[in-house]
Design a protein around this motif. Structure first.
Motif, PDB file in Angstrom:
ATOM      1  N   ASN A 152      -2.071 -12.232 -22.266  1.00  0.00           N
ATOM      2  CA  ASN A 152      -2.225 -12.697 -20.879  1.00  0.00           C
ATOM      3  C   ASN A 152      -3.402 -12.044 -20.146  1.00  0.00           C
ATOM      4  O   ASN A 152      -3.989 -12.638 -19.254  1.00  0.00           O
ATOM      5  CB  ASN A 152      -0.917 -12.544 -20.091  1.00  0.00           C
ATOM      6  CG  ASN A 152      -0.321 -11.160 -20.173  1.00  0.00           C
ATOM      7  OD1 ASN A 152      -0.649 -10.369 -21.061  1.00  0.00           O
ATOM      8  ND2 ASN A 152       0.567 -10.849 -19.253  1.00  0.00           N
ATOM      9  N   TYR A 207      -1.240 -11.914 -37.080  1.00  0.00           N
ATOM     10  CA  TYR A 207       0.063 -12.185 -36.464  1.00  0.00           C
ATOM     11  C   TYR A 207       0.909 -10.913 -36.391  1.00  0.00           C
ATOM     12  O   TYR A 207       0.755 -10.010 -37.219  1.00  0.00           O
ATOM     13  CB  TYR A 207       0.798 -13.253 -37.258  1.00  0.00           C
ATOM     14  CG  TYR A 207       0.107 -14.589 -37.237  1.00  0.00           C
ATOM     15  CD1 TYR A 207       0.214 -15.414 -36.121  1.00  0.00           C
ATOM     16  CD2 TYR A 207      -0.678 -15.015 -38.308  1.00  0.00           C
ATOM     17  CE1 TYR A 207      -0.437 -16.644 -36.078  1.00  0.00           C
ATOM     18  CE2 TYR A 207      -1.322 -16.244 -38.277  1.00  0.00           C
ATOM     19  CZ  TYR A 207      -1.202 -17.055 -37.160  1.00  0.00           C
ATOM     20  OH  TYR A 207      -1.844 -18.262 -37.107  1.00  0.00           O
ATOM     21  N   LEU A 251       7.072  -3.892 -20.965  1.00  0.00           N
ATOM     22  CA  LEU A 251       7.697  -5.167 -21.299  1.00  0.00           C
ATOM     23  C   LEU A 251       7.721  -6.101 -20.098  1.00  0.00           C
ATOM     24  O   LEU A 251       6.921  -5.948 -19.189  1.00  0.00           O
ATOM     25  CB  LEU A 251       9.086  -4.893 -21.871  1.00  0.00           C
ATOM     26  CG  LEU A 251       9.083  -3.812 -22.981  1.00  0.00           C
ATOM     27  CD1 LEU A 251      10.485  -3.508 -23.456  1.00  0.00           C
ATOM     28  CD2 LEU A 251       8.180  -4.212 -24.142  1.00  0.00           C
ATOM     29  N   CYS A 284       3.507 -10.113 -16.485  1.00  0.00           N
ATOM     30  CA  CYS A 284       4.765  -9.385 -16.682  1.00  0.00           C
ATOM     31  C   CYS A 284       5.417  -9.032 -15.352  1.00  0.00           C
ATOM     32  O   CYS A 284       6.632  -8.953 -15.250  1.00  0.00           O
ATOM     33  CB  CYS A 284       4.524  -8.130 -17.509  1.00  0.00           C
ATOM     34  SG  CYS A 284       3.168  -7.127 -16.917  1.00  0.00           S
ATOM     35  N   PHE A 387       7.592 -16.638 -17.688  1.00  0.00           N
ATOM     36  CA  PHE A 387       6.195 -16.396 -18.047  1.00  0.00           C
ATOM     37  C   PHE A 387       5.357 -17.666 -17.940  1.00  0.00           C
ATOM     38  O   PHE A 387       4.575 -18.022 -18.816  1.00  0.00           O
ATOM     39  CB  PHE A 387       6.105 -15.799 -19.457  1.00  0.00           C
ATOM     40  CG  PHE A 387       5.184 -14.606 -19.544  1.00  0.00           C
ATOM     41  CD1 PHE A 387       5.517 -13.408 -18.941  1.00  0.00           C
ATOM     42  CD2 PHE A 387       3.971 -14.678 -20.242  1.00  0.00           C
ATOM     43  CE1 PHE A 387       4.683 -12.311 -19.022  1.00  0.00           C
ATOM     44  CE2 PHE A 387       3.129 -13.584 -20.314  1.00  0.00           C
ATOM     45  CZ  PHE A 387       3.495 -12.406 -19.709  1.00  0.00           C
TER      46      PHE A 387
HETATM   47  P1  NAI Z   1       5.145 -10.956 -28.323  1.00  0.00           P
HETATM   48  O1  NAI Z   1       5.863  -9.819 -27.734  1.00  0.00           O
HETATM   49  O2  NAI Z   1       5.657 -11.544 -29.602  1.00  0.00           O
HETATM   50  O3  NAI Z   1       3.607 -10.562 -28.578  1.00  0.00           O
HETATM   51  C1  NAI Z   1       2.944  -9.446 -28.054  1.00  0.00           C
HETATM   52  C2  NAI Z   1       2.188  -8.709 -29.162  1.00  0.00           C
HETATM   53  O4  NAI Z   1       3.115  -8.183 -30.100  1.00  0.00           O
HETATM   54  C3  NAI Z   1       1.237  -9.584 -29.976  1.00  0.00           C
HETATM   55  O5  NAI Z   1       0.086  -8.835 -30.310  1.00  0.00           O
HETATM   56  C4  NAI Z   1       2.050  -9.871 -31.217  1.00  0.00           C
HETATM   57  O6  NAI Z   1       1.249 -10.187 -32.343  1.00  0.00           O
HETATM   58  C5  NAI Z   1       2.753  -8.544 -31.413  1.00  0.00           C
HETATM   59  N1  NAI Z   1       3.947  -8.602 -32.264  1.00  0.00           N
HETATM   60  C6  NAI Z   1       4.856  -9.610 -32.363  1.00  0.00           C
HETATM   61  N2  NAI Z   1       5.800  -9.293 -33.263  1.00  0.00           N
HETATM   62  C7  NAI Z   1       5.507  -8.065 -33.735  1.00  0.00           C
HETATM   63  C8  NAI Z   1       6.099  -7.186 -34.695  1.00  0.00           C
HETATM   64  N3  NAI Z   1       7.198  -7.531 -35.358  1.00  0.00           N
HETATM   65  N4  NAI Z   1       5.534  -5.992 -34.929  1.00  0.00           N
HETATM   66  C9  NAI Z   1       4.419  -5.618 -34.265  1.00  0.00           C
HETATM   67  N5  NAI Z   1       3.801  -6.406 -33.369  1.00  0.00           N
HETATM   68  C10 NAI Z   1       4.335  -7.608 -33.099  1.00  0.00           C
HETATM   69  O7  NAI Z   1       5.063 -12.076 -27.214  1.00  0.00           O
HETATM   70  P2  NAI Z   1       4.814 -13.662 -27.398  1.00  0.00           P
HETATM   71  O8  NAI Z   1       5.678 -14.188 -28.503  1.00  0.00           O
HETATM   72  O9  NAI Z   1       3.378 -13.915 -27.488  1.00  0.00           O
HETATM   73  O10 NAI Z   1       5.365 -14.212 -26.008  1.00  0.00           O
HETATM   74  C11 NAI Z   1       6.754 -14.439 -25.828  1.00  0.00           C
HETATM   75  C12 NAI Z   1       7.232 -14.002 -24.478  1.00  0.00           C
HETATM   76  O11 NAI Z   1       7.017 -12.600 -24.343  1.00  0.00           O
HETATM   77  C13 NAI Z   1       6.519 -14.608 -23.292  1.00  0.00           C
HETATM   78  O12 NAI Z   1       7.016 -15.845 -22.952  1.00  0.00           O
HETATM   79  C14 NAI Z   1       6.768 -13.569 -22.240  1.00  0.00           C
HETATM   80  O13 NAI Z   1       8.046 -13.771 -21.667  1.00  0.00           O
HETATM   81  C15 NAI Z   1       6.768 -12.272 -22.998  1.00  0.00           C
HETATM   82  N6  NAI Z   1       5.463 -11.573 -22.899  1.00  0.00           N
HETATM   83  C16 NAI Z   1       5.357 -10.538 -22.027  1.00  0.00           C
HETATM   84  C17 NAI Z   1       4.146  -9.921 -21.861  1.00  0.00           C
HETATM   85  C18 NAI Z   1       3.990  -8.792 -20.901  1.00  0.00           C
HETATM   86  O14 NAI Z   1       2.916  -8.573 -20.398  1.00  0.00           O
HETATM   87  N7  NAI Z   1       5.015  -8.015 -20.643  1.00  0.00           N
HETATM   88  C19 NAI Z   1       2.939 -10.359 -22.552  1.00  0.00           C
HETATM   89  C20 NAI Z   1       3.165 -11.418 -23.502  1.00  0.00           C
HETATM   90  C21 NAI Z   1       4.399 -12.002 -23.630  1.00  0.00           C
END
Ligand code: NAI
Ligand code: MG
Length: 484
Positions: A152, A207, A251, A284, A387
């Protein structure tokens, strides 16, 4: 598009198995670039390089603080030199409007300036322990850090971790989100040009389960700092527990935005809307639960609806655009799914905007802003992080009522309070269980201050001097002066 290879141990490399994946332009759905699909073997190379650069003193021990400081300040300068390219790259990769991307990249430059300054100012303490001894409490870098960031604010979230980690003397492996890898690869180029030695700063694209997961389990990684979803945060905490790796988690949230009847509406209405609809709602700390005092409820709802109706969706590259597409088809579908959830649980959809009609944007991931009226804080649209540009408005009676509602959430990242009454503002601010509270504003996150969540919004703090602690260990050196 700039460099599209990973950056490991000072070299531009593809994935060991040669695989790649595409990153898309979310405004059009077309392919922007192919980048390496990193996996365990690539992470191992990067971690091994970072470990060597840490252990042999390439960065933390042997490089004087002044040199680390100068390099970080040079990075800031290079970000400013390449400002327009970086802005365009960010817009194309993640979809946000130009003005928003300018704000991000400007803060990226400042982040390197700010922590460049800190590199020479990290010091310990000498607590008194009696006349015959001396106790030195010293700060040391925590070691090799795996930095996992979301899509984001791609470059800003990366800088928010990279800058304090490098200032503290750590070496890092950065894993950008698969949706938005391009500015992280640019950051590697900037680091190299600024004089960051090989191995100190590495970028592995790919990924989460393939390129992120191996960082969590690699025995040579000391610390993981993660920003992203709560569920992945929980998984990270659990996985890192096996080796007691240090963890910082930033988070999500379902942050309350509280509008009291006496608020200055010329600030409260646009501020509240910007707090939910800014950055397409992909924030977030979005103030997505809007509590409005009952006596002004109808007027405030009408004013927020008018504000939302003025939002102009389009390509982020069009200067007239005030809301871009969501980052991916998956995110669009998730957010539209929540609009269905809101309808099916009986919330009133008071407003929904239009998606662009320009045929060039027909395959973009646009979601129009939506405003739901809810009578209860128990609905899923009032409890779960969406989000996306979806506001849930709930009326309240008085301070006690709204504090109870505001705290009735698993999250605790942020809150916004709009009122002219300073006592009520501060009383409410103290009562809300959240890491960041804004009074008569929403969303500012100055890098000199503090960021982080209560409850399920995270563990640890970022920004300001607080972020440095996340990248430092503290040691006591005890000296016997008595000669016994
Ligand atoms: P995500 O939490 O899966 O992705 C964030 C990062 O974590 C990415 O770099 C991803 O490749 C990495 N990641 C994912 N699985 C992992 C694992 N098993 N081990 C290590 N790294 C891993 O978020 P996603 O799927 O892109 O978005 C889903 C929801 O998450 C959104 O709809 C939103 O609600 C939330 N989100 C919150 C954010 C924040 O700023 N707090 C930012 C992005 C998403
Ligand atoms: Mg992309």
């Amino acid at each position: 598009m700039g460099p599209t290879e990973m950056y490991i141990d000072g070299a531009r490399v593809g994935a060991a198995d040669g695989r790649t994946f595409d990153t898309l332009d979310p405004a059009t759905g077309s392919v922007l670039a192919s980048v390496p699909r990193g996996a365990a073997a690539d992470v191992d190379r990067a971690v091994t390089a970072a470990r060597r650069a840490f252990d042999d003193g390439t960065w933390g021990a042997a490089v004087a603080e002044r040199e680390r400081s100068r390099i970080l300040l040079r990075m800031a300068e290079l970000v400013r030199d390449r400002f327009d390219e970086l802005v365009e790259l960010e817009v194309r990769d993640c979809g946000k409007p130009l003005a928003d991307a300018r704000g991000d990249i400007d803060e990226v430059a400042f982040m390197f300036e700010y922590y460049g300054g800190w590199a020479t100012k990290i010091s310990g303490d000498i607590p008194p322990v009696g006349p015959d001894a001396m106790s030195l409490v010293v700060k040391e870098p925590v070691g090799v850090c795996g930095l996992i960031v979301p899509w984001n604010y791609p470059m800003l979230m990366a800088a928010q971790k990279v800058a304090p980690a490098l200032a503290a003397g750590c070496t890092v492996v950065l894993k950008p989100a698969e949706q938005t890898p391009l500015t992280a690869l640019r950051m590697a180029e900037i680091a190299e040009t600024a004089g960051v030695p090989a191995g100190v700063f590495n970028v592995v694209t790919g990924y989460g389960p393939e390129a992120g997961e191996p960082l969590l389990t690699h025995p040579a990684v000391d610390k993981i700092s993660f920003t992203g979803s709560r569920d992945v945060g929980i998984h990270i905490q659990r996985t890192c527990a096996a080796q007691l790796k240090r963890v910082t988690l930033e988070l999500g949230g379902k942050s309350p935005n509280i509008v009291f009847a006496d608020a200055d509406m010329t600030g409260a209405i646009p501020g509240t809307c910007a707090g939910v609809f800014g950055n397409q709602g992909e924030v977030c700390s979005a103030g997505s639960r809007v509590f409005v005092e009952r006596s002004i409820y109808d007027d405030a709802l009408a004013a927020m609806t008018a504000e939302a109706a003025a939002i102009r969706l389009g390509s982020g590259l069009d200067p007239a655009t005030t809301m871009g597409p969501l980052v991916s088809a998956e995110q669009r579908d998730r957010v539209l799914g929540y609009v269905d959830v809101g309808r099916s649980e009986g919330a009133h959809l008071a407003f929904q905007g239009d998606v662009p009609t320009d045929p060039a944007l027909a395959n973009g991931y646009f979601v129009a802003p939506a405003i739901f009226e809810a009578t209860s804080n128990d609905l899923r649209i009032a409890r779960e992080e969406i989000f996306g540009p979806v506001m849930t408005v709930i009326p309240f009676a008085d301070v006690d009522d709204v504090v109870r509602l505001a705290n009735d959430t698993e999250y605790g990242l942020a809150a916004a309070i709009w009122t002219r009454d300073i006592s009520r503002a501060l009383r409410t601010a103290k009562a809300v269980r959240a890491g960041v509270v804004w009074i008569n504003d929403s969303q500012p996150a100055p890098s000199e201050s503090l960021w982080g969540g209560y409850k399920q919004s995270g563990i640890g703090r970022e920004l300001g001097p607080y972020a440095l602690d996340a990248y430092l260990e503290t040691k006591q050196i005890y000296v016997n002066l008595g000669g016994r």
